[in-house]
Scaffold this active site. Sequence first.
Site, PDB file in Angstrom:
ATOM      1  N   ASN A  79      -1.466  11.109  50.623  1.00  0.00           N
ATOM      2  CA  ASN A  79      -2.303  10.434  49.441  1.00  0.00           C
ATOM      3  C   ASN A  79      -2.822   9.203  50.318  1.00  0.00           C
ATOM      4  OD1 ASN A  79      -3.093   8.860  47.223  1.00  0.00           O
ATOM      5  ND2 ASN A  79      -1.144   8.777  46.280  1.00  0.00           N
ATOM      6  N   ARG A  98      -3.909  14.874  47.976  1.00  0.00           N
ATOM      7  CA  ARG A  98      -4.175  14.415  46.674  1.00  0.00           C
ATOM      8  C   ARG A  98      -5.874  13.953  46.916  1.00  0.00           C
ATOM      9  NH1 ARG A  98      -2.455   9.042  43.367  1.00  0.00           N
ATOM     10  NH2 ARG A  98      -3.648   9.492  41.550  1.00  0.00           N
ATOM     11  N   HIS A 133      -5.467  10.806  37.253  1.00  0.00           N
ATOM     12  CA  HIS A 133      -4.163  10.678  37.195  1.00  0.00           C
ATOM     13  C   HIS A 133      -3.535  11.930  36.831  1.00  0.00           C
ATOM     14  CE1 HIS A 133      -4.798   6.213  36.605  1.00  0.00           C
ATOM     15  NE2 HIS A 133      -3.876   6.516  37.932  1.00  0.00           N
ATOM     16  N   ARG A 136      -9.742  -3.234  38.045  1.00  0.00           N
ATOM     17  CA  ARG A 136     -10.894  -2.330  37.407  1.00  0.00           C
ATOM     18  C   ARG A 136     -10.863  -2.931  35.837  1.00  0.00           C
ATOM     19  NH1 ARG A 136      -9.150   3.319  39.142  1.00  0.00           N
ATOM     20  NH2 ARG A 136      -7.624   2.308  40.747  1.00  0.00           N
ATOM     21  N   GLU A 188       3.881  12.434  41.703  1.00  0.00           N
ATOM     22  CA  GLU A 188       2.791  13.121  42.164  1.00  0.00           C
ATOM     23  C   GLU A 188       2.720  13.794  43.448  1.00  0.00           C
ATOM     24  OE1 GLU A 188       0.976   9.197  41.741  1.00  0.00           O
ATOM     25  OE2 GLU A 188      -0.695   9.647  40.259  1.00  0.00           O
TER      26      GLU A 188
END
Length: 401
Positions: free
Chosen positions: A19, A97, A185, A245, A381
């Site tokens: 990742n 990922r 996500h 963000r 994940e």
Amino acid sequence: MAQSTGSGESDAEFILSLNAGSSSLKFSLYKAAREPDEIAVGQVESLGPNARFKARIGPQQVEDNLGSADHHVALQAILEQCETVLQGKAPACIGHRIAHGGVDYEGPQLLTPQVMEKLALLEPLAPLHQPHNLAAVRASVEAFPDALQIGCFDTAFHRSHPWVNDTFGLPLKYYDRGVRRYGFHGLSYEYITGTLARIDPELASGRVVIAHLGNGASMCGVLNGRSIASTMGFSALDGLPMGTRCGQLDPGVVLYLMDQEGLSAHELTKLLYNESGLKGLSDETNDMRTLEASQRPEAEMAIEYYTFRARRELGALAASLHGIDGVVFCGGIGENSATIRARICNGMDWMGITLDGRANMANEMSIGLGRTKVLVIPTDEERIIARAASRALDQLAATES
Ligand code: ADP
């Protein structure tokens, strides 16, 4: 090729999940199996002149200063440090990922040169993530030329959106050109829906809003395990305010900042991706734990905005699902902050959401008292990537036998 049929076998193959971000390369190493067996997890952080390696390898905690490191050097460091468990074997499959799979990829893909070319075209759509994800793939192909390289996309889980939740109110030609609400996500949502199907099949077949609240944050409305709507859209900027963000923003603000304040596209990108959200509002930090501990009024204002917008989106997603049976919190904030969960759920009794204060404070899995279940489920994940890699190895073994 050895069959990947169970953990703990001496001939089991290894799977590496990667990742890659702008400043870190996170990894997990597994023995291949239908349910992969994690044997090491860690990251190279602060990529650049002072990179550091931190991991748990088998039972050992390992830390090391690497000096100057890019993705290539970081990958070499991961391999060298994991040699104690790899013992001369290279991983048979590397799972990556990848933020953006565009409109084409609804599931994991073998990363052939043709697929990589298509993914590189999507870099402008996820400028903070995609270039780094692809840099790690290139480093990995160089380091393991004989391994399978698999890409798992954060957008893939959302390809089940109905058209109305996939589009913007722009002329239709832009939809056809790929200006759509992709959602992100997805690996986290896939993990949570899979876990829910195991621990609460009845809820899993119903209407669930999953709140992935980490540095990046989004919510997803899931019906019978499939994504119906997401707060993230075309880019990873939309929806909830995040660490740095902005979250949902009137596009008129962007036009104003360009026309009246003279901000360039580059300056706007920096503002909206790196200097907004919790960090911008608090004028202090993107770190929720620090904000919760702070006495400054700006820290409280940042938290108030964060939880207010999350509550709004929760209501909007429940409307998209025509009701709600459950809410699941995950991600660093969702899994750990009882205060943020309580503030998001505050005043939502009308939607059947009432928290059990004690269970919430204790970070228990089930924290709701009302007709809408409220759960806290740690996401994983990397495990979704490892499962995809394990399946790819099994398919390869089947075609070779
Ligand atoms: P990323 O998106 O980078 O993977 P994480 O999912 O690790 O991020 O989430 C990071 C966020 O989780 C940070 O804002 C951090 O402060 C927050 N966090 C972690 N633990 C806690 C805690 N106990 N209380 C409040 N916030 C926490």
